[in-house]
Write an enzyme that holds these catalytic residues in place. Sequence first.
Site, PDB file in Angstrom:
ATOM      1  N   GLN A   1       2.932  53.947  44.970  1.00  0.00           N
ATOM      2  CA  GLN A   1       1.498  53.915  44.676  1.00  0.00           C
ATOM      3  C   GLN A   1       0.719  53.518  45.931  1.00  0.00           C
ATOM      4  O   GLN A   1       1.003  52.489  46.539  1.00  0.00           O
ATOM      5  CB  GLN A   1       1.234  52.933  43.517  1.00  0.00           C
ATOM      6  CG  GLN A   1      -0.191  52.932  43.026  1.00  0.00           C
ATOM      7  CD  GLN A   1      -0.614  54.273  42.414  1.00  0.00           C
ATOM      8  OE1 GLN A   1       0.100  54.868  41.620  1.00  0.00           O
ATOM      9  NE2 GLN A   1      -1.783  54.753  42.802  1.00  0.00           N
TER      10      GLN A   1
ATOM     11  N   ASP B   1       5.650  63.446  44.387  1.00  0.00           N
ATOM     12  CA  ASP B   1       4.219  63.444  44.712  1.00  0.00           C
ATOM     13  C   ASP B   1       3.899  64.561  45.716  1.00  0.00           C
ATOM     14  O   ASP B   1       2.736  64.923  45.894  1.00  0.00           O
ATOM     15  CB  ASP B   1       3.838  62.100  45.372  1.00  0.00           C
ATOM     16  CG  ASP B   1       2.919  61.276  44.481  1.00  0.00           C
ATOM     17  OD1 ASP B   1       2.371  61.838  43.510  1.00  0.00           O
ATOM     18  OD2 ASP B   1       2.756  60.081  44.768  1.00  0.00           O
TER      19      ASP B   1
ATOM     20  N   LYS C   1       0.981  56.065  34.292  1.00  0.00           N
ATOM     21  CA  LYS C   1       2.085  56.956  34.643  1.00  0.00           C
ATOM     22  C   LYS C   1       3.338  56.592  33.838  1.00  0.00           C
ATOM     23  O   LYS C   1       4.021  57.458  33.307  1.00  0.00           O
ATOM     24  CB  LYS C   1       2.372  56.878  36.152  1.00  0.00           C
ATOM     25  CG  LYS C   1       1.313  57.591  36.975  1.00  0.00           C
ATOM     26  CD  LYS C   1       1.387  57.295  38.461  1.00  0.00           C
ATOM     27  CE  LYS C   1       0.181  57.904  39.174  1.00  0.00           C
ATOM     28  NZ  LYS C   1       0.025  57.510  40.572  1.00  0.00           N
TER      29      LYS C   1
END
Length: 284
Positions: free
Chosen positions: A97, A120, A53
């Site tokens: 994460q 997200d 990422k």
Amino acid sequence: MSSAIINGKEIGQEIRGSVAKQVEELKAKGVTPGLAVVLVGNNPASKTYVTNKQKSCEAIGMYSELITLPETISEQQLLEHIRELNERNDIHGILVQLPLPKHINEDSVIATISPDKDVDGFAPISVGKMMLGQETYLPCTPYGVMKLLEHSGIEVAGKHAVIVGRSHIVGKPMGQLLLQKDATVTYTHSKTPDLPSFTKQADILIAAVGRANFITAEHVKEGAVVIDVGINRDEDNHLCGDVDFAAVDGIASHITPVPGGVGPMTITMLLANTVQAAAKTVQP
Ligand code: NDP
């Protein structure tokens, strides 16, 4: 005849090209889109995802910051880090994460991310807005699948989409996004009896199960579009999807490969969401 391949690597690159242009335009206005990635503990798979990422952000000129925290951090301390990130003007997107260590409540952590920075799209406010069809950050994997369908010229309206899997991050939002584009949606899961009787009805079949080569010829109708979200290892430790590609090739009209299908789209849409968040901070 072989099924047409939906090439997520190529489509992802094309979208990243236009996102990179938006980054340039924002920089010219004095704003560098910034993504903060919070990694708790030492899970090797999580480390790999996070590195990918970061590299992808940097490749298109974005700022990315990795916040690495010890496995032993308390939930309160982690929430404090997120609140600090919520306040920072140079950070437009925050990603935690997953999975988090067992002593930390993931729901509380995700809900603490400011909705303006929830790139997200996992927080309750974002999910609620998505359900209502309001503008919000869409969860990256299902959003990426919608882009794959769009870029491949696959009509969704009026089609029967069958989703295998109902997780919060893939299956459930996937069905919502397809519904919003006027598909008729059926959800299936581990308690669905006689799965092939459902999947065989699909014009668009989405596999988000997490089991290597689970979907075979008996599950797929002739001419269906098959989207394989799964990322698994087979018995030889090779990367593979939820769909037995060789068995379904030639039955499906279109199919996504693993790797090179849905995978590259997830990070692409994360970049797109972060740039969108940054753009919102610029006065028109
Ligand atoms: P989860 O484990 O959270 O969910 C799996 C779903 O599959 C559950 O809803 C489960 O049903 C269902 N399921 C399990 N077994 C069966 C069965 N025998 N028949 C029908 N349904 C079944 O996984 P995720 O949604 O997080 O991920 C799914 C896959 O996608 C994984 O391989 C993951 O690695 C991959 N993935 C890929 C991404 C990408 O970028 N390409 C991003 C995210 C995930 P139930 O709810 O009843 O338990």
